[in-house]
Scaffold this motif. Structure first.
Motif, PDB file in Angstrom:
ATOM      1  N   LEU A 102      51.155  10.647   7.712  1.00  0.00           N
ATOM      2  CA  LEU A 102      52.323  11.425   8.155  1.00  0.00           C
ATOM      3  C   LEU A 102      52.175  12.896   7.782  1.00  0.00           C
ATOM      4  O   LEU A 102      52.423  13.789   8.602  1.00  0.00           O
ATOM      5  CB  LEU A 102      53.593  10.839   7.535  1.00  0.00           C
ATOM      6  CG  LEU A 102      54.184   9.575   8.161  1.00  0.00           C
ATOM      7  CD1 LEU A 102      55.303   9.030   7.289  1.00  0.00           C
ATOM      8  CD2 LEU A 102      54.713   9.875   9.550  1.00  0.00           C
ATOM      9  N   LEU A 103      51.796  13.156   6.537  1.00  0.00           N
ATOM     10  CA  LEU A 103      51.668  14.544   6.095  1.00  0.00           C
ATOM     11  C   LEU A 103      50.550  15.259   6.845  1.00  0.00           C
ATOM     12  O   LEU A 103      50.701  16.436   7.234  1.00  0.00           O
ATOM     13  CB  LEU A 103      51.402  14.582   4.591  1.00  0.00           C
ATOM     14  CG  LEU A 103      52.540  14.047   3.701  1.00  0.00           C
ATOM     15  CD1 LEU A 103      52.126  14.058   2.233  1.00  0.00           C
ATOM     16  CD2 LEU A 103      53.814  14.864   3.900  1.00  0.00           C
ATOM     17  N   ALA A 104      49.424  14.564   7.067  1.00  0.00           N
ATOM     18  CA  ALA A 104      48.322  15.184   7.793  1.00  0.00           C
ATOM     19  C   ALA A 104      48.717  15.490   9.228  1.00  0.00           C
ATOM     20  O   ALA A 104      48.389  16.564   9.770  1.00  0.00           O
ATOM     21  CB  ALA A 104      47.100  14.269   7.761  1.00  0.00           C
ATOM     22  N   ALA A 105      49.434  14.595   9.858  1.00  0.00           N
ATOM     23  CA  ALA A 105      49.866  14.828  11.235  1.00  0.00           C
ATOM     24  C   ALA A 105      50.833  15.997  11.305  1.00  0.00           C
ATOM     25  O   ALA A 105      50.784  16.822  12.237  1.00  0.00           O
ATOM     26  CB  ALA A 105      50.510  13.555  11.799  1.00  0.00           C
ATOM     27  N   HIS A 106      51.724  16.119  10.302  1.00  0.00           N
ATOM     28  CA  HIS A 106      52.671  17.227  10.307  1.00  0.00           C
ATOM     29  C   HIS A 106      51.956  18.558  10.096  1.00  0.00           C
ATOM     30  O   HIS A 106      52.290  19.573  10.725  1.00  0.00           O
ATOM     31  CB  HIS A 106      53.719  17.008   9.215  1.00  0.00           C
ATOM     32  CG  HIS A 106      54.835  18.000   9.257  1.00  0.00           C
ATOM     33  ND1 HIS A 106      54.802  19.185   8.549  1.00  0.00           N
ATOM     34  CD2 HIS A 106      56.019  18.002   9.938  1.00  0.00           C
ATOM     35  CE1 HIS A 106      55.900  19.862   8.777  1.00  0.00           C
ATOM     36  NE2 HIS A 106      56.669  19.165   9.603  1.00  0.00           N
ATOM     37  N   GLU A 107      50.945  18.582   9.220  1.00  0.00           N
ATOM     38  CA  GLU A 107      50.204  19.823   8.998  1.00  0.00           C
ATOM     39  C   GLU A 107      49.430  20.237  10.242  1.00  0.00           C
ATOM     40  O   GLU A 107      49.348  21.426  10.576  1.00  0.00           O
ATOM     41  CB  GLU A 107      49.263  19.641   7.812  1.00  0.00           C
ATOM     42  CG  GLU A 107      49.983  19.544   6.471  1.00  0.00           C
ATOM     43  CD  GLU A 107      49.020  19.309   5.329  1.00  0.00           C
ATOM     44  OE1 GLU A 107      47.804  19.196   5.612  1.00  0.00           O
ATOM     45  OE2 GLU A 107      49.462  19.232   4.164  1.00  0.00           O
ATOM     46  N   ASP A 133      61.499  12.098  12.240  1.00  0.00           N
ATOM     47  CA  ASP A 133      60.891  12.426  13.530  1.00  0.00           C
ATOM     48  C   ASP A 133      59.386  12.154  13.514  1.00  0.00           C
ATOM     49  O   ASP A 133      58.816  11.640  14.491  1.00  0.00           O
ATOM     50  CB  ASP A 133      61.160  13.897  13.857  1.00  0.00           C
ATOM     51  CG  ASP A 133      60.643  14.264  15.238  1.00  0.00           C
ATOM     52  OD1 ASP A 133      61.179  13.735  16.235  1.00  0.00           O
ATOM     53  OD2 ASP A 133      59.699  15.071  15.320  1.00  0.00           O
ATOM     54  N   ALA A 134      58.740  12.463  12.390  1.00  0.00           N
ATOM     55  CA  ALA A 134      57.313  12.173  12.279  1.00  0.00           C
ATOM     56  C   ALA A 134      57.042  10.676  12.298  1.00  0.00           C
ATOM     57  O   ALA A 134      56.057  10.213  12.889  1.00  0.00           O
ATOM     58  CB  ALA A 134      56.762  12.794  10.992  1.00  0.00           C
ATOM     59  N   LEU A 192      59.087  18.588   3.306  1.00  0.00           N
ATOM     60  CA  LEU A 192      59.675  18.088   4.554  1.00  0.00           C
ATOM     61  C   LEU A 192      61.086  17.614   4.267  1.00  0.00           C
ATOM     62  O   LEU A 192      61.332  16.907   3.286  1.00  0.00           O
ATOM     63  CB  LEU A 192      58.855  16.917   5.099  1.00  0.00           C
ATOM     64  CG  LEU A 192      57.544  17.212   5.832  1.00  0.00           C
ATOM     65  CD1 LEU A 192      56.895  15.910   6.258  1.00  0.00           C
ATOM     66  CD2 LEU A 192      57.813  18.062   7.052  1.00  0.00           C
ATOM     67  N   ASN A 193      62.009  17.985   5.115  1.00  0.00           N
ATOM     68  CA  ASN A 193      63.332  17.401   4.971  1.00  0.00           C
ATOM     69  C   ASN A 193      63.345  16.015   5.632  1.00  0.00           C
ATOM     70  O   ASN A 193      62.430  15.625   6.357  1.00  0.00           O
ATOM     71  CB  ASN A 193      64.410  18.320   5.561  1.00  0.00           C
ATOM     72  CG  ASN A 193      64.158  18.611   7.029  1.00  0.00           C
ATOM     73  OD1 ASN A 193      63.820  17.732   7.815  1.00  0.00           O
ATOM     74  ND2 ASN A 193      64.322  19.884   7.411  1.00  0.00           N
TER      75      ASN A 193
END
Length: 802
Positions: free
Chosen positions: A387-392, A361-362, A354-355
């Motif tokens: 955060l990572l789970a929501a982005h995936e 934004d997340a 992720l940049n």
């Protein structure tokens, strides 16, 4: 022809040599007068010379002959009468010193209770307003410049006058008196108002310029003469100097209870004192190592007790700063060591990084999904996984994501390091909290704004003065054992919640959201601290009043015992003397003092009562004795009938016609009556305790040496939960100690003896002054953890300080 004024032909005036003052007071006032007159007389000469020069210049520069003649006439009058001005002024100063004790008995501002009548109102002359305004302005300016010196001088003049401390208006050598005396001395000059105002200004510039130094000289003179020689001004605020909270105890035998005061704080471990001694000395870490070299020396200094209110300025923030590159290096060494200890795993699949923009934004979307209500402190690592789970999940829901949607998501190295560092910080903060669910919830809500700020500005991790860290510290310290766990403090929690709400609402659009929220919160906390000080002051004054009452009761009982010593009095008469008449003596002592005629009169009446009741002696009571006793009893609240009955019992003696029923009735009334100064019931007598052992005696002496305002931690249960209470005041005479809470509200009184025994048993701990803020201590502890992983690689010259 105008009248002339000559101070030498006036009626004889009081001088210090003839004043009715004690010999030592007269001698000290003569020394003060010599000091002031020697200082002021030459300055007055120069002032008059300067004023004459000013008048001459004004006359020379006058625009018309009328003004010129006015200036020259003023110059003539001043030269004609200047010889009398200085003696007249010094004579007024000596007269003021002579009347020192008269001034002490006169209120500084007499109160006029009469209602004003509108018919008496009038327009004040401009001259009256202008002159008073100038005099007040000059006096106020010098009062502010010499405020501390005048405060100490007022205390010392109170000792000389045998009265309470003088305020600056009543001081014979205060700026108000000096300037008013000069205005009175100038009246015989008979110059115009404008000229007098000019003369007052020259007096201010030439004579009063060194007034503050003269006040210091007067204080030094009185101190040398043993008039309050140890008097000093100690403001009630926290000291700005840093101090090691884990230093050796306040006293050798009581060191262990003090060390236990920080038992709930991992930074109390002495090893924390050398937190910068291990690790590579690269960049900012070398500066940390040089700073930590002074820690062992500081550790040998006794720690100061903590006296500041919650919300008052805390200890100065640590100047240590570690750049982000050094922090990343330590994190890398930590990961390498952890990877070596883990079993070898299969090579991981490629990940999508992720940049920073996507991560921000997340974070903005995640803040709306946080759970509501009280919650335990959450780890930053858990927030990272969320955060990572929501982005995936969002990537999988996007049909155009392509093959990248199947790859796991990870953070970039820099962003991941920010998360790791804040996770370490929050872990150390959690160890210092007492489990307040409200504070934990607020800290959880601050995680997203803190990460947002740290991802954009690395100085949050490098500098302790960053506004975000200051706000985090304020919220965290609110949960550090100030109130019991079961108590809720809405006055504290509500402003904390408002500050966190402000940050959450504005941190995305307003870079100064943390600073604004912290400033508002600090203003509110400081206002709460001022209110607590006012409330505490009222309770202290009440406690001192109780002490005066207790001392008066003791003196009254001593006087009665001295009068009845070796005298065989009827038991009922002894009861009346020890109760009703003791209240009379107590009230007399409180109102008039032991050196008053009223007190001596009551002692004489006590002797007459004893003489009238001597067994086997038919002494007749002096005429009017019963009336005096009855009047004195009514002053302490006895009904006229009861006062008359007690008076007859005390003056007639064991009369044969006395009815037992009347004495029984009177005894019942005495038992049911509230004694002077008691609140509904008599205080229970203290149980006799065994003598203090060596350790308890050392703790007792330690407590008596503590300053007022020291905070104590009282252990509440076997789990070690503690609550902080402030020792506002204690009496070395009655052994009573007053404790208040963080709001300045009285929470109880207890004896210094019981407090010392609790301190010796570890049930009470003295709170030591912290050398830094809670978040700073947590951050340094986190840095210790990181250094511990790379300390083995440090060169020998850099010293691990093992």
């Amino acid at each position: 022809m105008s009248a002339t004024f000559d101070p030498l032909d006036a009626s004889p005036r009081a001088t210090l040599a003839t004043a009715a003052l004690p010999r030592r007071v007269r001698r000290l006032l003569e020394q003060l007068y010599a000091l002031v007159s020697d200082e002021i007389a030459p300055l007055l000469e120069r002032m008059l010379a300067e004023y004459e020069q000013q008048l001459f210049r004004q006359a020379d520069q006058a625009r018309n002959p009328s003004l010129q003649s006015g200036y020259l006439e003023t110059l003539r009058l001043v030269r004609l009468r200047r010889a009398d001005l200085i003696p007249r002024y010094l004579l007024g100063l000596e007269t003021a010193l002579t009347r020192l004790r008269d001034t002490a008995a006169t209120p500084s501002r007499p109160v006029n209770n009469a209602a004003p009548h509108f018919r008496e109102l009038r327009l004040v002359e401009d001259s009256e307003v202008d002159e008073n305004t100038v005099l007040r302005a000059v006096a106020s300016r010098h009062e502010s410049r010499a405020g501390l010196g005048l405060l100490l001088l007022g205390q010392r003049f109170g000792v000389l006058a045998g009265a309470p401390a003088f305020d600056s208006e009543r001081l014979p050598v205060g700026p108000q008196r000096l300037i008013r005396s000069f205005a009175e001395a100038c009246q015989p000059l008979q110059i115009s108002l404008e000229s007098r105002l000019d003369l007052y200004r020259v007096f201010d510039q030439q004579v009063m310029l060194g007034y503050a130094a003269m006040v210091e000289s007067m204080n030094a003179l009185l101190a040398r003469e043993n008039v309050l020689p140890s008097l000093s001004f100690v403001p009630l605020r926290t000291r700005p100097s840093v101090q090691n909270p884990a230093a050796e105890g306040l006293a050798a035998l009581a060191a262990e209870p003090v060390r236990r005061a920080s038992a709930g704080d991992p930074t109390s471990d002495p090893a924390r004192g050398t937190e910068a001694n291990a690790g590579p000395h690269t960049g900012a870490s070398a500066e940390l190592s040089r700073t930590s070299a002074t820690q062992p020396a500081r550790a040998n200094e006794p720690s100061r007790p903590h006296t500041a209110w919650p919300g008052q300025p805390a200890a100065a923030a640590s100047a240590d700063a570690v750049d982000f590159a050094t922090l990343q290096q330590w994190l890398g060494e930590r990961r390498e060591l952890v990877d070596k200890l883990r079993p070898r795993a299969q090579p991981s699949a490629p990940v999508t990084a992720l940049n920073t923009a996507e991560l921000l934004d997340a974070l903005n979307h995640l803040k709306d999904e946080l759970p509501r209500g009280p919650q335990p402190l959450r780890k930053v690592a858990d927030l990272r996984q969320s955060l990572l789970a929501a982005h995936e999940r969002n990537d999988r829901g996007d049909g155009d994501a392509g093959a990248d949607a199947e790859r796991p998501t990870a953070l970039s190295r820099d962003d991941g390091d920010v998360f790791d560092l804040l996770d370490l910080l929050y872990g150390e903060i959690e160890q210092r909290l007492r489990g307040d669910a409200m504070i934990s919830t607020l800290l959880n809500r601050l995680q997203a704004p803190l990460l947002h700020a740290a991802l954009q500005d690395r100085s949050l991790l490098e500098h302790s003065g960053h506004p975000a860290r200051q706000l985090l510290n304020t919220v965290a310290e609110a949960g550090a054992r100030w109130t019991p766990t079961e108590e809720v403090d809405p006055q504290l929690h509500e402003p904390l919640r408002q500050a966190v709400d402000h940050v959450i609402e504005h941190y995305k659009v307003a870079p100064g959201a943390f600073d604004t929220a912290n400033q508002r919160l600090q203003e509110h906390l400081q206002n709460m601290a001022r209110k607590a000080e006012v409330s505490e002051r009222r309770h202290v004054e009440a406690a001192r009043g109780k002490e005066k009452l207790e001392l008066a009761k003791r003196r009254a009982n001593q006087a009665i015992e001295a009068s009845t010593l070796d005298q065989r009095l009827p038991r009922f008469v002894q009861t009346l003397l020890s109760q009703a008449w003791a209240d009379v003596l107590t009230l007399t002592l409180l109102r008039h003092g032991e050196e008053s005629d009223a007190w001596r009169r009551q002692l004489a009446i006590t002797e007459q009562i004893v003489a009238a009741n001597l067994t086997g002696v038919g002494a007749t009571a002096p005429c009017g004795l019963d009336a005096d006793i009855e009047h004195a009893l009514t002053l302490v609240g006895y009904h006229a009938d009861d006062a008359g009955a007690i008076s007859r019992q005390l003056t007639v003696g064991p009369a044969l016609t006395d009815e037992a029923a009347s004495r029984t009735e009177l005894a019942v009334k005495l038992r049911s009556r509230v004694r002077l100064g008691e609140e509904g019931h008599a205080p229970a007598p203290r149980a006799s305790l065994s003598p203090r052992d060596e350790r308890e005696q050392a703790c007792w002496e330690q407590i008596r040496a503590l300053p007022f305002g020291t905070w104590f931690e009282f252990v509440q249960n076997q789990q070690g939960d503690a609550v902080r209470r402030r020792l506002s005041w204690f009496s070395p005479i009655t052994d009573n100690a007053l404790f208040v809470n963080q709001r300045g509200q009285r929470v109880g009184e207890q004896s210094l003896d019981s407090l010392a025994r609790m301190l010796a048993r570890g049930q009470v701990r003295i709170v030591a002054e912290e050398r830094s803020r809670l978040v700073d201590r947590a951050w340094h502890a986190a840095l210790d953890v990181l250094r511990g992983f790379g300390g083995g690689r440090a060169p020998a010259a850099d010293g691990a300080g093992a």
